[in-house]
Motif scaffolding. Structure first.
Motif, PDB file in Angstrom:
ATOM      1  N   MET A   1       0.876  -1.230  -0.073  1.00 31.51           N
ATOM      2  CA  MET A   1      -0.103  -0.097  -0.101  1.00 31.51           C
ATOM      3  C   MET A   1       0.967   1.374  -0.087  1.00 31.51           C
ATOM      4  N   THR A   2       0.263   2.176  -0.610  1.00 35.03           N
ATOM      5  CA  THR A   2       1.086   3.493  -0.649  1.00 35.03           C
ATOM      6  C   THR A   2       0.289   4.475   0.286  1.00 35.03           C
ATOM      7  N   GLU A   3       0.937   5.486   0.542  1.00 32.44           N
ATOM      8  CA  GLU A   3       0.307   6.800   1.201  1.00 32.44           C
ATOM      9  C   GLU A   3      -0.813   7.153   0.510  1.00 32.44           C
ATOM     10  N   HIS A   4      -1.058   7.075  -0.721  1.00 33.12           N
ATOM     11  CA  HIS A   4      -2.279   7.698  -1.385  1.00 33.12           C
ATOM     12  C   HIS A   4      -3.081   6.362  -1.847  1.00 33.12           C
ATOM     13  N   ASP A   5      -3.098   5.153  -1.104  1.00 32.20           N
ATOM     14  CA  ASP A   5      -4.069   4.114  -1.557  1.00 32.20           C
ATOM     15  C   ASP A   5      -5.565   4.628  -1.072  1.00 32.20           C
ATOM     16  N   PRO A   6      -6.368   4.569  -2.221  1.00 35.05           N
ATOM     17  CA  PRO A   6      -7.834   5.012  -1.723  1.00 35.05           C
ATOM     18  C   PRO A   6      -8.348   3.905  -1.097  1.00 35.05           C
ATOM     19  N   ALA A   7      -7.901   2.792  -0.769  1.00 36.64           N
ATOM     20  CA  ALA A   7      -8.627   1.795   0.034  1.00 36.64           C
ATOM     21  C   ALA A   7      -8.312   1.993   1.591  1.00 36.64           C
ATOM     22  N   LEU A   8      -7.268   2.872   1.805  1.00 31.36           N
ATOM     23  CA  LEU A   8      -6.960   2.998   3.184  1.00 31.36           C
ATOM     24  C   LEU A   8      -8.189   3.861   3.850  1.00 31.36           C
ATOM     25  N   PRO A   9      -8.545   3.247   5.110  1.00 35.42           N
ATOM     26  CA  PRO A   9      -9.786   3.871   5.730  1.00 35.42           C
ATOM     27  C   PRO A   9      -9.350   5.164   6.607  1.00 35.42           C
ATOM     28  N   CYS A  10     -10.366   5.630   6.886  1.00 38.81           N
ATOM     29  CA  CYS A  10     -10.503   6.985   7.767  1.00 38.81           C
ATOM     30  C   CYS A  10      -9.990   6.207   8.978  1.00 38.81           C
ATOM     31  N   SER A  11      -9.333   7.173  10.215  1.00 31.48           N
ATOM     32  CA  SER A  11      -9.449   6.696  11.451  1.00 31.48           C
ATOM     33  C   SER A  11      -9.908   7.739  12.441  1.00 31.48           C
ATOM     34  N   ARG A  12      -9.978   7.341  13.579  1.00 34.30           N
ATOM     35  CA  ARG A  12     -10.201   8.130  14.742  1.00 34.30           C
ATOM     36  C   ARG A  12      -9.320   7.943  15.925  1.00 34.30           C
ATOM     37  N   VAL A  13      -8.713   8.954  16.640  1.00 34.48           N
ATOM     38  CA  VAL A  13      -8.225   8.847  17.993  1.00 34.48           C
ATOM     39  C   VAL A  13      -8.911   9.664  18.971  1.00 34.48           C
ATOM     40  N   GLY A  14      -9.305   9.089  19.769  1.00 30.92           N
ATOM     41  CA  GLY A  14     -10.306   9.450  21.130  1.00 30.92           C
ATOM     42  C   GLY A  14      -9.351  10.290  21.838  1.00 30.92           C
ATOM     43  N   ALA A  15     -10.167  11.372  22.597  1.00 32.60           N
ATOM     44  CA  ALA A  15      -9.730  12.167  23.698  1.00 32.60           C
ATOM     45  C   ALA A  15      -8.827  11.417  24.542  1.00 32.60           C
ATOM     46  N   ASP A  16      -9.416  10.246  24.948  1.00 35.16           N
ATOM     47  CA  ASP A  16      -8.776   9.500  26.042  1.00 35.16           C
ATOM     48  C   ASP A  16      -7.397   8.789  25.599  1.00 35.16           C
ATOM     49  N   GLU A  17      -7.011   8.887  24.372  1.00 32.06           N
ATOM     50  CA  GLU A  17      -6.156   8.038  23.544  1.00 32.06           C
ATOM     51  C   GLU A  17      -4.901   8.875  23.509  1.00 32.06           C
ATOM     52  N   LEU A  18      -5.065  10.228  23.529  1.00 27.46           N
ATOM     53  CA  LEU A  18      -3.944  11.235  23.440  1.00 27.46           C
ATOM     54  C   LEU A  18      -2.937  10.935  24.531  1.00 27.46           C
ATOM     55  N   ARG A  19      -1.530  11.103  24.191  1.00 32.59           N
ATOM     56  CA  ARG A  19      -0.653  10.664  24.998  1.00 32.59           C
ATOM     57  C   ARG A  19       0.464  11.797  25.139  1.00 32.59           C
ATOM     58  N   PRO A  20       1.289  11.850  26.196  1.00 34.65           N
ATOM     59  CA  PRO A  20       2.041  12.956  26.428  1.00 34.65           C
ATOM     60  C   PRO A  20       2.835  13.235  25.355  1.00 34.65           C
ATOM     61  N   GLY A  21       3.244  14.645  24.889  1.00 31.02           N
ATOM     62  CA  GLY A  21       4.053  15.141  23.945  1.00 31.02           C
ATOM     63  C   GLY A  21       5.438  15.682  24.490  1.00 31.02           C
ATOM     64  N   ASP A  22       6.251  16.155  23.441  1.00 32.48           N
ATOM     65  CA  ASP A  22       7.324  16.874  23.734  1.00 32.48           C
ATOM     66  C   ASP A  22       7.336  17.799  24.724  1.00 32.48           C
ATOM     67  N   PRO A  23       8.341  17.691  25.853  1.00 34.09           N
ATOM     68  CA  PRO A  23       8.228  18.524  26.904  1.00 34.09           C
ATOM     69  C   PRO A  23       8.805  19.970  26.763  1.00 34.09           C
ATOM     70  N   THR A  24       8.081  20.981  26.897  1.00 31.51           N
ATOM     71  CA  THR A  24       8.793  22.207  26.925  1.00 31.51           C
ATOM     72  C   THR A  24       8.293  23.017  28.269  1.00 31.51           C
ATOM     73  N   PRO A  25       9.017  23.692  29.029  1.00 25.36           N
ATOM     74  CA  PRO A  25       8.755  24.121  30.152  1.00 25.36           C
ATOM     75  C   PRO A  25       7.633  25.149  29.995  1.00 25.36           C
ATOM     76  N   GLY A  26       6.464  24.950  30.815  1.00 25.68           N
ATOM     77  CA  GLY A  26       5.526  25.958  30.850  1.00 25.68           C
ATOM     78  C   GLY A  26       4.503  25.512  29.859  1.00 25.68           C
ATOM     79  N   MET A  27       4.400  24.449  29.428  1.00 29.74           N
ATOM     80  CA  MET A  27       3.222  23.933  28.612  1.00 29.74           C
ATOM     81  C   MET A  27       3.041  22.576  28.627  1.00 29.74           C
ATOM     82  N   SER A  28       2.029  21.931  28.353  1.00 29.46           N
ATOM     83  CA  SER A  28       1.793  20.573  28.249  1.00 29.46           C
ATOM     84  C   SER A  28       0.897  19.962  27.050  1.00 29.46           C
ATOM     85  N   ARG A  29       1.912  19.482  26.021  1.00 35.72           N
ATOM     86  CA  ARG A  29       1.464  18.826  24.875  1.00 35.72           C
ATOM     87  C   ARG A  29       1.167  17.500  24.960  1.00 35.72           C
TER      88      ARG A  29
END
Length: 131
Positions: A1-29
């Motif tokens: 499959m390629t990145e532009h494969d029309p057969a690739l399905p759309c997906s969902r990421v639920g709010a409870d599935e977000l994970r901690p991001g890159d740290p920078t002091p003073g903010m939470s990603r």
């Protein structure tokens, strides 16, 4: 499959599935999705908080302000300032050294989308002074 494969399905990421991001002091990603060419997630900044200086390498970044206020300082000596509120978009060009702050009296939240490759966040000492 390629990145532009029309057969690739759309997906969902639920709010409870977000994970901690890159740290920078003073903010939470939190990361929703991270591929070779795209990073998306959220950033929360407490009222009155100021982040550390950083840039996003080869990533162009767009922020959509969901709630609260966000101020960006950038450019020589950090003297270029833009501020946004709910419904506004901010752009951070690839490599732009900047810091975020929340000048408001309530926490802010923004949705972030970065397009590019490489490390999505690089913390630095600060911007160079005007020559």
């Amino acid at each position: 499959m390629t990145e532009h494969d029309p057969a690739l399905p759309c997906s969902r990421v639920g709010a409870d599935e977000l994970r901690p991001g890159d740290p920078t002091p003073g903010m939470s990603r939190r990361v929703a999705l991270h591929t070779e060419t795209m990073w998306s997630g959220t950033v929360d900044t407490d009222a009155g908080a100021v982040s550390g200086w950083h840039h996003h390498g080869e990533h162009d970044t767009t922020l959509y302000i969901v709630s609260g206020r966000m101020r960006l300082e950038s450019g020589p000596g950090g003297q270029s300032v833009v501020e946004a509120g709910p419904g506004d978009f901010l752009r951070v060009p690839a490599g732009a050294i900047h810091r975020e702050s929340n000048p408001g009296d309530e926490a802010s939240r923004a949705v972030i989308v970065r397009c590019g490759s490489g490390t999505p966040t690089i913390n630095v000492e600060g911007p160079a002074a005007r020559a």
